[in-house]
Design an enzyme around this catalytic site. Structure first.
Site, PDB file in Angstrom:
ATOM      1  N   ASP A 191       0.847  -1.190   0.000  1.00  0.00           N
ATOM      2  CA  ASP A 191       0.000   0.000   0.000  1.00  0.00           C
ATOM      3  C   ASP A 191       0.891   1.252   0.000  1.00  0.00           C
ATOM      4  OD1 ASP A 191      -2.505   1.484   0.395  1.00  0.00           O
ATOM      5  OD2 ASP A 191      -1.761   1.821   2.419  1.00  0.00           O
TER       6      ASP A 191
ATOM      7  N   ASP B  16      -0.297   5.227   0.892  1.00  0.00           N
ATOM      8  CA  ASP B  16      -0.574   6.177   1.975  1.00  0.00           C
ATOM      9  C   ASP B  16      -0.652   5.463   3.318  1.00  0.00           C
ATOM     10  OD1 ASP B  16      -0.958   8.445   0.214  1.00  0.00           O
ATOM     11  OD2 ASP B  16      -2.873   7.556  -0.343  1.00  0.00           O
TER      12      ASP B  16
ATOM     13  N   ASP C  54      -1.611  -0.716   5.982  1.00  0.00           N
ATOM     14  CA  ASP C  54      -1.745  -0.046   7.285  1.00  0.00           C
ATOM     15  C   ASP C  54      -3.186   0.010   7.779  1.00  0.00           C
ATOM     16  OD1 ASP C  54      -2.560   3.343   6.899  1.00  0.00           O
ATOM     17  OD2 ASP C  54      -2.403   1.967   5.213  1.00  0.00           O
TER      18      ASP C  54
END
Length: 226
Positions: A14, A16, A177
């Protein structure tokens, strides 16, 4: 962590909240958009809770701070256009790499792992950001939130990476995240590790079901055995 991952051939990472702290970019772009509408600025902690489910959801939630549903619909297109204009103007200027991201990517490359970046950020934002931060060269494949008809937590992008690499999902480790990343990986039947320092919609990452939490991308690599 005691769990080790064997026969991993590729990773899906991922963007961001996993490789880059982009919340300061969102803060600037969103508040410049809000200023055009005569709205007060939002703080970064509020914005972090809105990040992760794509630009449409982000702008919906930003407008919902001040507007009822019918007013959101009325202002949405203009707000989105203003946000995209402001974001593209500063994309990457205020964001920072998290610790050991480059070291982790270099270690993955040294292991011969194939790498893909899958994010809910639009491709038009993602590609220049990866380039600006020196990340582009690590990824064979990059998919954004508008690359397919559905975004994470839908598994469609992860499954496409597995097809691109001609690998079974069990051999492709996802790293993210948020619950979006974990749910997408579970649905695709990929193993998944999470980092604790990202956004996760303002909720604790420890409550998200995954195969483990690692402090950095470099720590994640150390769990991969060949």
């Amino acid at each position: 962590m005691s769990i080790m991952f064997s026969d991993i051939q590729a990773v899906i990472i991922d963007l961001d909240g996993t490789m880059l702290d982009t919340a300061p970019d969102f803060l600037i772009a969103i508040n410049r958009m809000r200023a055009e509408f005569g709205l007060t600025a939002l703080d970064i902690d509020t914005i972090k809770k809105f990040v992760g489910k794509g630009s449409e959801n982000l702008i919906q939630r930003v407008l919902a701070v001040d507007f009822a549903a019918e007013q959101i619909a009325l202002h949405f297109d203009a707000a989105m256009a203003a946000y995209q204009r402001h974001y593209l103007a500063i994309n990457g200027d205020y964001s920072e790499l998290y610790p050991d991201v480059i070291a982790g990517l270099q270690a993955m490359r040294a292991l011969g792992l194939r790498m893909a970046c899958v994010t809910n950020k639009p491709v038009a934002f993602t590609l220049p950001l990866l380039e600006k931060k020196g990340l582009s060269a690590y990824f064979e494949v990059v998919y954004g939130g508008d690359s397919f008809e559905r975004k994470k937590p839908d598994p469609i992008a992860l499954l496409q990476v597995c097809a691109d690499f001609d690998l079974a999902p069990a051999k492709v480790l996802a790293i993210g995240d948020s619950s979006n990343d974990a749910q997408a990986a579970r649905a695709a039947q990929c193993p998944v590790l999470l980092v604790p320092y990202g956004y996760n919609h303002g909720e604790t990452i420890q409550n998200v079901e995954s195969d483990g939490i690692v402090s950095t991308l470099l720590e994640a690599v150390k769990l991969i055995t060949h």
